[in-house]
Design a protein around this motif. Structure first.
Motif, PDB file in Angstrom:
ATOM      1  N   ASP A  20       0.834  -1.199   0.000  1.00 48.41           N
ATOM      2  CA  ASP A  20       0.000   0.000   0.000  1.00 48.41           C
ATOM      3  C   ASP A  20       0.872   1.254   0.000  1.00 48.41           C
ATOM      4  OD1 ASP A  20       0.930   0.123   2.632  1.00 48.41           O
ATOM      5  OD2 ASP A  20      -1.047   0.369   3.516  1.00 48.41           O
ATOM      6  N   GLY A  21       0.244   2.411  -0.137  1.00 49.97           N
ATOM      7  CA  GLY A  21       0.960   3.678  -0.232  1.00 49.97           C
ATOM      8  C   GLY A  21       1.741   4.063   1.007  1.00 49.97           C
ATOM      9  N   SER A  22       1.390   3.505   2.158  1.00 50.69           N
ATOM     10  CA  SER A  22       2.110   3.830   3.393  1.00 50.69           C
ATOM     11  C   SER A  22       3.270   2.867   3.664  1.00 50.69           C
ATOM     12  CB  SER A  22       1.147   3.820   4.592  1.00 50.69           C
ATOM     13  OG  SER A  22       0.620   2.516   4.784  1.00 50.69           O
ATOM     14  N   ASN A  23       3.492   1.905   2.765  1.00 48.91           N
ATOM     15  CA  ASN A  23       4.564   0.905   2.911  1.00 48.91           C
ATOM     16  C   ASN A  23       4.410   0.061   4.164  1.00 48.91           C
ATOM     17  OD1 ASN A  23       6.084   1.587   0.534  1.00 48.91           O
ATOM     18  ND2 ASN A  23       6.762   3.417   1.617  1.00 48.91           N
ATOM     19  N   THR A  24       3.167  -0.221   4.567  1.00 47.27           N
ATOM     20  CA  THR A  24       2.936  -0.982   5.793  1.00 47.27           C
ATOM     21  C   THR A  24       2.170  -2.281   5.576  1.00 47.27           C
ATOM     22  OG1 THR A  24       0.921   0.261   6.293  1.00 47.27           O
ATOM     23  CG2 THR A  24       2.968   1.065   7.280  1.00 47.27           C
ATOM     24  N   VAL A  25       1.358  -2.371   4.533  1.00 45.24           N
ATOM     25  CA  VAL A  25       0.525  -3.547   4.315  1.00 45.24           C
ATOM     26  C   VAL A  25       0.863  -4.165   2.963  1.00 45.24           C
ATOM     27  CG1 VAL A  25      -1.828  -4.446   4.132  1.00 45.24           C
ATOM     28  CG2 VAL A  25      -1.339  -2.583   5.734  1.00 45.24           C
ATOM     29  N   PHE A  26       1.280  -5.426   3.002  1.00 46.50           N
ATOM     30  CA  PHE A  26       1.657  -6.164   1.802  1.00 46.50           C
ATOM     31  C   PHE A  26       0.541  -7.155   1.473  1.00 46.50           C
ATOM     32  CE2 PHE A  26       5.358  -4.453   3.697  1.00 46.50           C
ATOM     33  CZ  PHE A  26       6.205  -4.133   2.646  1.00 46.50           C
ATOM     34  N   LEU A  64      11.611  -2.549  26.074  1.00 42.89           N
ATOM     35  CA  LEU A  64      10.750  -3.654  26.471  1.00 42.89           C
ATOM     36  C   LEU A  64       9.505  -3.567  25.603  1.00 42.89           C
ATOM     37  CD1 LEU A  64      10.323  -6.095  28.204  1.00 42.89           C
ATOM     38  CD2 LEU A  64       9.374  -4.628  29.983  1.00 42.89           C
ATOM     39  N   ALA A  65       9.515  -4.309  24.516  1.00 39.50           N
ATOM     40  CA  ALA A  65       8.426  -4.300  23.542  1.00 39.50           C
ATOM     41  C   ALA A  65       8.315  -5.704  22.960  1.00 39.50           C
ATOM     42  CB  ALA A  65       8.711  -3.289  22.437  1.00 39.50           C
ATOM     43  N   SER A  66       7.282  -5.917  22.184  1.00 33.92           N
ATOM     44  CA  SER A  66       7.074  -7.196  21.502  1.00 33.92           C
ATOM     45  C   SER A  66       6.875  -6.921  20.021  1.00 33.92           C
ATOM     46  CB  SER A  66       5.846  -7.909  22.072  1.00 33.92           C
ATOM     47  OG  SER A  66       6.024  -8.187  23.439  1.00 33.92           O
ATOM     48  N   SER A  67       7.051  -7.962  19.210  1.00 36.89           N
ATOM     49  CA  SER A  67       6.867  -7.830  17.775  1.00 36.89           C
ATOM     50  C   SER A  67       6.052  -9.006  17.259  1.00 36.89           C
ATOM     51  CB  SER A  67       8.222  -7.766  17.062  1.00 36.89           C
ATOM     52  OG  SER A  67       8.931  -8.976  17.264  1.00 36.89           O
ATOM     53  N   ARG A  68       5.407  -8.809  16.101  1.00 30.11           N
ATOM     54  CA  ARG A  68       4.625  -9.888  15.493  1.00 30.11           C
ATOM     55  C   ARG A  68       4.223  -9.503  14.081  1.00 30.11           C
ATOM     56  NH1 ARG A  68      -0.457  -8.943  19.432  1.00 30.11           N
ATOM     57  NH2 ARG A  68      -1.050  -6.887  18.703  1.00 30.11           N
ATOM     58  N   LEU A  69       3.802 -10.518  13.351  1.00 20.41           N
ATOM     59  CA  LEU A  69       3.170 -10.312  12.061  1.00 20.41           C
ATOM     60  C   LEU A  69       1.667 -10.229  12.273  1.00 20.41           C
ATOM     61  CD1 LEU A  69       5.062 -12.966   9.928  1.00 20.41           C
ATOM     62  CD2 LEU A  69       5.344 -10.479   9.801  1.00 20.41           C
ATOM     63  N   LEU A  70       1.024  -9.410  11.468  1.00 23.64           N
ATOM     64  CA  LEU A  70      -0.429  -9.393  11.397  1.00 23.64           C
ATOM     65  C   LEU A  70      -0.807  -9.931  10.025  1.00 23.64           C
ATOM     66  CD1 LEU A  70      -1.254  -5.873  12.898  1.00 23.64           C
ATOM     67  CD2 LEU A  70      -1.309  -8.086  14.057  1.00 23.64           C
ATOM     68  N   ILE A  71      -1.639 -10.954  10.006  1.00 23.20           N
ATOM     69  CA  ILE A  71      -2.098 -11.541   8.755  1.00 23.20           C
ATOM     70  C   ILE A  71      -3.594 -11.274   8.671  1.00 23.20           C
ATOM     71  CG2 ILE A  71      -2.329 -13.661   7.428  1.00 23.20           C
ATOM     72  CD1 ILE A  71       0.440 -14.301   8.324  1.00 23.20           C
ATOM     73  N   ASN A  72      -3.979 -10.541   7.651  1.00 22.11           N
ATOM     74  CA  ASN A  72      -5.367 -10.092   7.500  1.00 22.11           C
ATOM     75  C   ASN A  72      -5.836  -9.369   8.759  1.00 22.11           C
ATOM     76  OD1 ASN A  72      -5.636 -11.146   4.870  1.00 22.11           O
ATOM     77  ND2 ASN A  72      -5.955 -13.181   5.726  1.00 22.11           N
ATOM     78  N   GLY A  73      -4.927  -8.588   9.355  1.00 26.16           N
ATOM     79  CA  GLY A  73      -5.250  -7.791  10.528  1.00 26.16           C
ATOM     80  C   GLY A  73      -5.276  -8.548  11.846  1.00 26.16           C
ATOM     81  N   MET A  74      -5.009  -9.856  11.789  1.00 26.29           N
ATOM     82  CA  MET A  74      -5.039 -10.684  12.998  1.00 26.29           C
ATOM     83  C   MET A  74      -3.624 -11.116  13.381  1.00 26.29           C
ATOM     84  SD  MET A  74      -8.284 -10.760  13.607  1.00 26.29           S
ATOM     85  CE  MET A  74      -8.369 -12.000  14.863  1.00 26.29           C
ATOM     86  N   GLN A  75      -3.361 -11.194  14.677  1.00 30.97           N
ATOM     87  CA  GLN A  75      -2.055 -11.622  15.183  1.00 30.97           C
ATOM     88  C   GLN A  75      -1.710 -13.027  14.702  1.00 30.97           C
ATOM     89  OE1 GLN A  75      -1.416 -11.348  19.469  1.00 30.97           O
ATOM     90  NE2 GLN A  75      -1.344 -13.556  19.541  1.00 30.97           N
ATOM     91  N   ASP A  76      -0.487 -13.197  14.216  1.00 30.67           N
ATOM     92  CA  ASP A  76       0.036 -14.517  13.873  1.00 30.67           C
ATOM     93  C   ASP A  76       0.897 -14.961  15.057  1.00 30.67           C
ATOM     94  OD1 ASP A  76       0.701 -16.735  11.977  1.00 30.67           O
ATOM     95  OD2 ASP A  76       2.709 -15.902  12.293  1.00 30.67           O
ATOM     96  N   THR A  77       0.322 -15.782  15.927  1.00 28.55           N
ATOM     97  CA  THR A  77       0.978 -16.167  17.178  1.00 28.55           C
ATOM     98  C   THR A  77       2.367 -16.774  16.989  1.00 28.55           C
ATOM     99  OG1 THR A  77      -1.173 -16.437  18.220  1.00 28.55           O
ATOM    100  CG2 THR A  77       0.691 -17.491  19.310  1.00 28.55           C
ATOM    101  N   PRO A  78       2.593 -17.681  16.022  1.00 31.08           N
ATOM    102  CA  PRO A  78       3.940 -18.253  15.892  1.00 31.08           C
ATOM    103  C   PRO A  78       5.034 -17.224  15.568  1.00 31.08           C
ATOM    104  CG  PRO A  78       2.357 -19.603  14.711  1.00 31.08           C
ATOM    105  CD  PRO A  78       1.641 -18.345  15.122  1.00 31.08           C
ATOM    106  N   SER A  79       4.663 -16.073  15.042  1.00 34.91           N
ATOM    107  CA  SER A  79       5.665 -15.059  14.696  1.00 34.91           C
ATOM    108  C   SER A  79       5.883 -14.043  15.816  1.00 34.91           C
ATOM    109  CB  SER A  79       5.236 -14.317  13.429  1.00 34.91           C
ATOM    110  OG  SER A  79       4.128 -13.468  13.700  1.00 34.91           O
ATOM    111  N   THR A  80       5.221 -14.201  16.937  1.00 35.66           N
ATOM    112  CA  THR A  80       5.306 -13.225  18.025  1.00 35.66           C
ATOM    113  C   THR A  80       6.576 -13.425  18.848  1.00 35.66           C
ATOM    114  OG1 THR A  80       2.906 -13.120  18.141  1.00 35.66           O
ATOM    115  CG2 THR A  80       4.117 -12.312  20.053  1.00 35.66           C
TER     116      THR A  80
END
Length: 110
Positions: free
Chosen positions: A15-21, A42-58
């Motif tokens: 997308d135009g904001s370079n955030t959603v593939f 102290l933060a966490s990271s993850r992938l969002l797939i179709n706007g939902m958290q992908d637990t294995p990537s957290t």
């Protein structure tokens, strides 16, 4: 999280904001990411797939860190979206400049 300067292969748009593939073909995909910050947080990271958290990537560390890395294999439908998120942090995160501050890899394997 914005990811400017990508090298997009066939079948992936951003997308135009370079955030959603968005993937154009259904299939099995290998997805990995790396985030490099200028300071430990102290933060966490993850992938969002179709706007939902992908637990294995957290990645949810117990201690502050300045590098986050994960990979996963997922089945995606045509039109599925993928984005990268830092969450749970207090304050602001700054990506490394003049180097790889953040990277996202999406490869169709089947």
């Amino acid at each position: 999280m914005p990811l400017p300067g990508q090298k997009l292969g066939t079948g992936i748009t951003v997308d135009g904001s370079n955030t959603v593939f968005t993937v154009s073909e259904a299939g099995t995909y290998y997805i990995s990411y790396s985030i490099n910050l200028t300071a430990s947080l102290l933060a966490s990271s993850r992938l969002l797939i179709n706007g939902m958290q992908d637990t294995p990537s957290t990645v949810s560390p117990m201690l502050s860190r300045d590098h986050f890395l994960a990979s996963t294999i997922v089945n995606l439908q045509a039109g599925s979206t993928v984005s990268l998120q830092l969450f749970g942090l207090l304050g602001a995160a700054t990506l490394l400049s003049n180097s790889q501050g953040a990277a996202l890899t999406i490869i169709k394997i089947q």
